[in-house]
Design an enzyme around this catalytic site. Structure first.
Site, PDB file in Angstrom:
ATOM      1  N   ARG A 189      37.403 -19.818-130.770  1.00  0.00           N
ATOM      2  CA  ARG A 189      36.789 -19.541-129.287  1.00  0.00           C
ATOM      3  C   ARG A 189      35.446 -20.022-129.334  1.00  0.00           C
ATOM      4  O   ARG A 189      34.619 -19.624-128.615  1.00  0.00           O
ATOM      5  CB  ARG A 189      36.671 -17.943-129.652  1.00  0.00           C
ATOM      6  CG  ARG A 189      37.949 -17.169-129.481  1.00  0.00           C
ATOM      7  CD  ARG A 189      37.963 -15.850-128.840  1.00  0.00           C
ATOM      8  NE  ARG A 189      39.359 -15.362-128.758  1.00  0.00           N
ATOM      9  CZ  ARG A 189      39.858 -14.732-129.994  1.00  0.00           C
ATOM     10  NH1 ARG A 189      39.243 -14.616-131.111  1.00  0.00           N
ATOM     11  NH2 ARG A 189      41.035 -14.434-129.697  1.00  0.00           N
ATOM     12  N   LYS A 214      30.814 -31.069-119.506  1.00  0.00           N
ATOM     13  CA  LYS A 214      32.414 -30.892-119.201  1.00  0.00           C
ATOM     14  C   LYS A 214      32.803 -31.626-120.373  1.00  0.00           C
ATOM     15  O   LYS A 214      32.415 -32.478-120.935  1.00  0.00           O
ATOM     16  CB  LYS A 214      32.445 -31.890-117.869  1.00  0.00           C
ATOM     17  CG  LYS A 214      32.161 -31.263-116.656  1.00  0.00           C
ATOM     18  CD  LYS A 214      32.565 -32.448-115.644  1.00  0.00           C
ATOM     19  CE  LYS A 214      32.600 -31.725-114.099  1.00  0.00           C
ATOM     20  NZ  LYS A 214      32.939 -32.790-113.200  1.00  0.00           N
ATOM     21  N   GLU A 223      26.933 -46.390-113.597  1.00  0.00           N
ATOM     22  CA  GLU A 223      26.232 -45.252-113.449  1.00  0.00           C
ATOM     23  C   GLU A 223      24.853 -45.180-113.584  1.00  0.00           C
ATOM     24  O   GLU A 223      24.229 -44.236-112.564  1.00  0.00           O
ATOM     25  CB  GLU A 223      26.765 -44.096-114.670  1.00  0.00           C
ATOM     26  CG  GLU A 223      28.244 -44.015-114.997  1.00  0.00           C
ATOM     27  CD  GLU A 223      29.255 -43.624-113.754  1.00  0.00           C
ATOM     28  OE1 GLU A 223      28.453 -42.973-112.844  1.00  0.00           O
ATOM     29  OE2 GLU A 223      30.367 -43.939-113.952  1.00  0.00           O
ATOM     30  N   LYS A 281      20.651 -37.069-113.977  1.00  0.00           N
ATOM     31  CA  LYS A 281      21.871 -36.093-114.203  1.00  0.00           C
ATOM     32  C   LYS A 281      21.729 -34.836-114.763  1.00  0.00           C
ATOM     33  O   LYS A 281      22.254 -33.810-114.158  1.00  0.00           O
ATOM     34  CB  LYS A 281      23.013 -37.117-115.402  1.00  0.00           C
ATOM     35  CG  LYS A 281      24.259 -36.131-115.713  1.00  0.00           C
ATOM     36  CD  LYS A 281      25.179 -36.535-114.863  1.00  0.00           C
ATOM     37  CE  LYS A 281      26.341 -35.579-115.212  1.00  0.00           C
ATOM     38  NZ  LYS A 281      27.597 -35.988-115.741  1.00  0.00           N
ATOM     39  N   GLU A 325      31.329 -27.014-110.371  1.00  0.00           N
ATOM     40  CA  GLU A 325      31.338 -27.947-109.537  1.00  0.00           C
ATOM     41  C   GLU A 325      30.956 -27.327-108.037  1.00  0.00           C
ATOM     42  O   GLU A 325      31.792 -26.477-107.541  1.00  0.00           O
ATOM     43  CB  GLU A 325      32.810 -28.375-109.445  1.00  0.00           C
ATOM     44  CG  GLU A 325      33.081 -29.597-108.881  1.00  0.00           C
ATOM     45  CD  GLU A 325      32.963 -30.714-109.910  1.00  0.00           C
ATOM     46  OE1 GLU A 325      32.236 -31.642-109.461  1.00  0.00           O
ATOM     47  OE2 GLU A 325      33.299 -30.456-111.043  1.00  0.00           O
ATOM     48  N   ARG A 354      26.414 -31.067-106.966  1.00  0.00           N
ATOM     49  CA  ARG A 354      27.243 -31.948-108.056  1.00  0.00           C
ATOM     50  C   ARG A 354      27.892 -32.959-107.394  1.00  0.00           C
ATOM     51  O   ARG A 354      28.211 -34.096-108.004  1.00  0.00           O
ATOM     52  CB  ARG A 354      28.030 -31.186-108.859  1.00  0.00           C
ATOM     53  CG  ARG A 354      27.529 -31.071-110.513  1.00  0.00           C
ATOM     54  CD  ARG A 354      28.868 -30.704-111.279  1.00  0.00           C
ATOM     55  NE  ARG A 354      28.277 -30.353-112.599  1.00  0.00           N
ATOM     56  CZ  ARG A 354      28.591 -30.858-113.720  1.00  0.00           C
ATOM     57  NH1 ARG A 354      29.435 -31.521-114.021  1.00  0.00           N
ATOM     58  NH2 ARG A 354      28.136 -30.135-114.693  1.00  0.00           N
ATOM     59  N   ASN A 360      29.291 -38.252-107.086  1.00  0.00           N
ATOM     60  CA  ASN A 360      30.377 -38.782-106.501  1.00  0.00           C
ATOM     61  C   ASN A 360      30.125 -40.238-105.756  1.00  0.00           C
ATOM     62  O   ASN A 360      30.975 -40.974-105.180  1.00  0.00           O
ATOM     63  CB  ASN A 360      31.477 -37.884-105.711  1.00  0.00           C
ATOM     64  CG  ASN A 360      32.045 -37.162-106.580  1.00  0.00           C
ATOM     65  OD1 ASN A 360      32.387 -37.272-107.860  1.00  0.00           O
ATOM     66  ND2 ASN A 360      32.557 -35.908-106.105  1.00  0.00           N
ATOM     67  N   HIS A 366      32.040 -43.117-106.041  1.00  0.00           N
ATOM     68  CA  HIS A 366      33.423 -42.846-106.643  1.00  0.00           C
ATOM     69  C   HIS A 366      34.428 -42.641-105.611  1.00  0.00           C
ATOM     70  O   HIS A 366      35.647 -42.495-106.477  1.00  0.00           O
ATOM     71  CB  HIS A 366      33.121 -41.790-107.558  1.00  0.00           C
ATOM     72  CG  HIS A 366      32.219 -41.974-109.023  1.00  0.00           C
ATOM     73  ND1 HIS A 366      30.960 -42.599-108.941  1.00  0.00           N
ATOM     74  CD2 HIS A 366      32.597 -41.869-110.103  1.00  0.00           C
ATOM     75  CE1 HIS A 366      30.539 -42.680-110.183  1.00  0.00           C
ATOM     76  NE2 HIS A 366      31.731 -42.341-111.030  1.00  0.00           N
ATOM     77  N   HIS A 418      37.525 -44.252-107.222  1.00  0.00           N
ATOM     78  CA  HIS A 418      38.869 -43.683-107.953  1.00  0.00           C
ATOM     79  C   HIS A 418      39.906 -44.606-107.096  1.00  0.00           C
ATOM     80  O   HIS A 418      40.976 -44.684-107.608  1.00  0.00           O
ATOM     81  CB  HIS A 418      38.862 -42.230-107.572  1.00  0.00           C
ATOM     82  CG  HIS A 418      37.655 -41.705-108.578  1.00  0.00           C
ATOM     83  ND1 HIS A 418      37.628 -41.722-109.728  1.00  0.00           N
ATOM     84  CD2 HIS A 418      36.878 -40.493-108.459  1.00  0.00           C
ATOM     85  CE1 HIS A 418      36.678 -41.061-110.356  1.00  0.00           C
ATOM     86  NE2 HIS A 418      36.285 -40.460-109.546  1.00  0.00           N
ATOM     87  N   HIS A 474      36.122 -48.626-114.899  1.00  0.00           N
ATOM     88  CA  HIS A 474      35.473 -47.556-114.464  1.00  0.00           C
ATOM     89  C   HIS A 474      34.293 -48.263-113.480  1.00  0.00           C
ATOM     90  O   HIS A 474      34.022 -48.069-112.262  1.00  0.00           O
ATOM     91  CB  HIS A 474      35.204 -46.606-115.148  1.00  0.00           C
ATOM     92  CG  HIS A 474      34.320 -45.176-114.462  1.00  0.00           C
ATOM     93  ND1 HIS A 474      35.313 -44.750-113.308  1.00  0.00           N
ATOM     94  CD2 HIS A 474      33.340 -44.837-114.347  1.00  0.00           C
ATOM     95  CE1 HIS A 474      34.667 -43.480-112.764  1.00  0.00           C
ATOM     96  NE2 HIS A 474      33.263 -43.706-113.430  1.00  0.00           N
TER      97      HIS A 474
HETATM   98 ZN    ZN Z   1      31.455 -42.500-113.064  1.00  0.00          ZN
END
Ligand code: ZN
Ligand code: ADP
Length: 363
Positions: free
Chosen positions: A123, A145, A187, A228, A238, A242, A246, A249, A253, A265
């Site tokens: 846990r 994350k 980034e 960040k 989220e 946040r 993106n 992105h 993506h 990426h």
């Molecule tokens: Zn990225």
């Protein structure tokens, strides 16, 4: 030592991000205030372990800790249940218990995997991030994350598990291959585009010399990591804020998917940012000269090599997966000025397609 404090809303304790060349060799003293039990587990991929494992383990041992090294295969393939299970069993064999800290020594993959394992083993174990790629330093290691992949898609199983501390040593980047550096640079540029025009100016001044100029490298990592941290600390889960992360992105993506993840990426995001700058010019009032300066900056970092044979239709399909989107358009993060964002909810797919065709055609 530069330091960023990352408060967590609704909790009394946040955590620190410390940045200093050579800090990996002082990991023992840096961790001392936490009064961890002597046995600490370091999880790394075999490549990073070969390059940097000994120095880090020695540094921990010198501070009276008893480090154990567990390794995984390098690359995204390691982010699976079977690897998590194997590592969990190794933790048991080594006598790990609820207070045993887990240190992720590696890039985003190791961070995601070790973070996930440490969030569910008994846990939850205390977790420490020691990122070794530029991408992990300015992005993946910050925000809590964690995830592993399923055959059906990336990052489908995951948790939020905040590290106790993030320890960034820019000297790790001396051994990082060029292609991996580019992923992190994209980034870093993103951080500047959404929040910090000065960071862009700073990056423009050093360009590709960045990796030879350790002071500039440390400073720009600090600024990008701070952005960040600022965004995720105000919005741990989220939420709307946040979403500005993106930037570049949305289309990025789509490009990654259309290339079946052969396009790295960083390059996908770079092209996504180029497109978002053009859309910002047309839809958000970004000054055309600023948009062009931004696009040139991305090119100057060699992030805009021609796209591989990509089918624009496949990219558009990836962007408009559901019917609702086709009718109402796609949400895009746009910039009214460099360093400021606006979220435009229904960007017309035909306009996106036109910008994409210009890009794929024009290079
Ligand atoms: Zn990225
Ligand atoms: P990311 O941080 O981009 O998510 P990964 O965790 O997959 O990427 O790391 C990318 C690759 O770089 C892996 O093969 C990893 O072994 C390697 N790597 C990570 N850090 C270093 C480093 N400091 N020097 C050399 N190779 C590294």
């Amino acid at each position: 030592m530069q330091e960023i404090r990352l408060p967590l809303p609704g909790r009394d304790t946040g955590y620190r991000i410390v940045i200093e060349p050579g800090v990996r060799l002082r990991l023992g003293p840096v961790l001392a205030p936490f009064r961890f039990p002597p046995q600490v587990v370091v999880i790394s991929d075999r490549r990073v372990a070969r390059l940097h494992g000994a120095a880090v383990l020695d540094a921990l041992a010198a501070a009276g800790l008893a480090p154990v090294l567990l390794t995984t295969p390098p690359g995204e393939r390691a982010k699976t249940w079977s690897v998590v299970q194997r590592l969990a069993r190794e933790l048991l064999t080594r006598g790990a218990h609820r207070r045993t800290p887990v240190i992720a020594l590696g890039g985003g993959v190791v961070g995601d995997l070790a973070g996930f394992l440490s969030s569910i083993f008994m846990r939850g174990l205390p977790f420490i991030q020691v990122p070794t790629t530029l991408l992990a330093m300015v992005d993946a290691a910050i925000g809590g994350k964690t995830a592993i992949d399923l055959a059906e898609g990336k990052n489908l199983l995951g948790t939020f598990h905040q590290p106790r501390i993030v320890v960034i040593d820019p000297e790790f980047l001396r051994t990082l291959p060029r292609a991996e550096r580019l992923n992190g640079l994209a980034e870093m540029l993103k951080a500047g585009f959404i929040r910090d025009r000065d960071l862009l100016t700073q990056l423009a001044a050093v360009k590709t010399r960045l990796f030879k100029d350790e002071a500039a490298l440390t400073e720009t990592i600090y600024r990008a990591a701070a952005i960040k941290a600022q965004v995720v600390s105000r919005d741990e889960r989220e939420g709307d804020l946040r979403r500005i992360l993106n930037f570049g992105h949305t289309l990025g993506h789509g490009l990654e998917q259309a290339s079946r993840f052969r396009l790295p990426h960083g390059r996908a995001v770079a092209w996504g940012m180029v497109a978002a700058l053009t859309l910002s010019e047309r839809l958000a009032g970004l000054d055309p000269a600023e948009a062009e300066w931004g696009r040139r900056l991305i090119r100057d970092f060699d992030l805009c090599r021609p796209l591989p044979e990509l089918d624009p239709e496949a990219v558009m399909t990836a962007l408009s997966l559901d019917k609702k989107r086709q009718e109402s358009g796609v949400p895009f993060v746009l910039l009214p000025r460099l360093g400021e964002t606006v979220i435009q909810d229904g960007v017309d797919l035909r306009l996106v397609a036109a910008v994409l065709k210009e890009m794929i055609g024009g290079g």
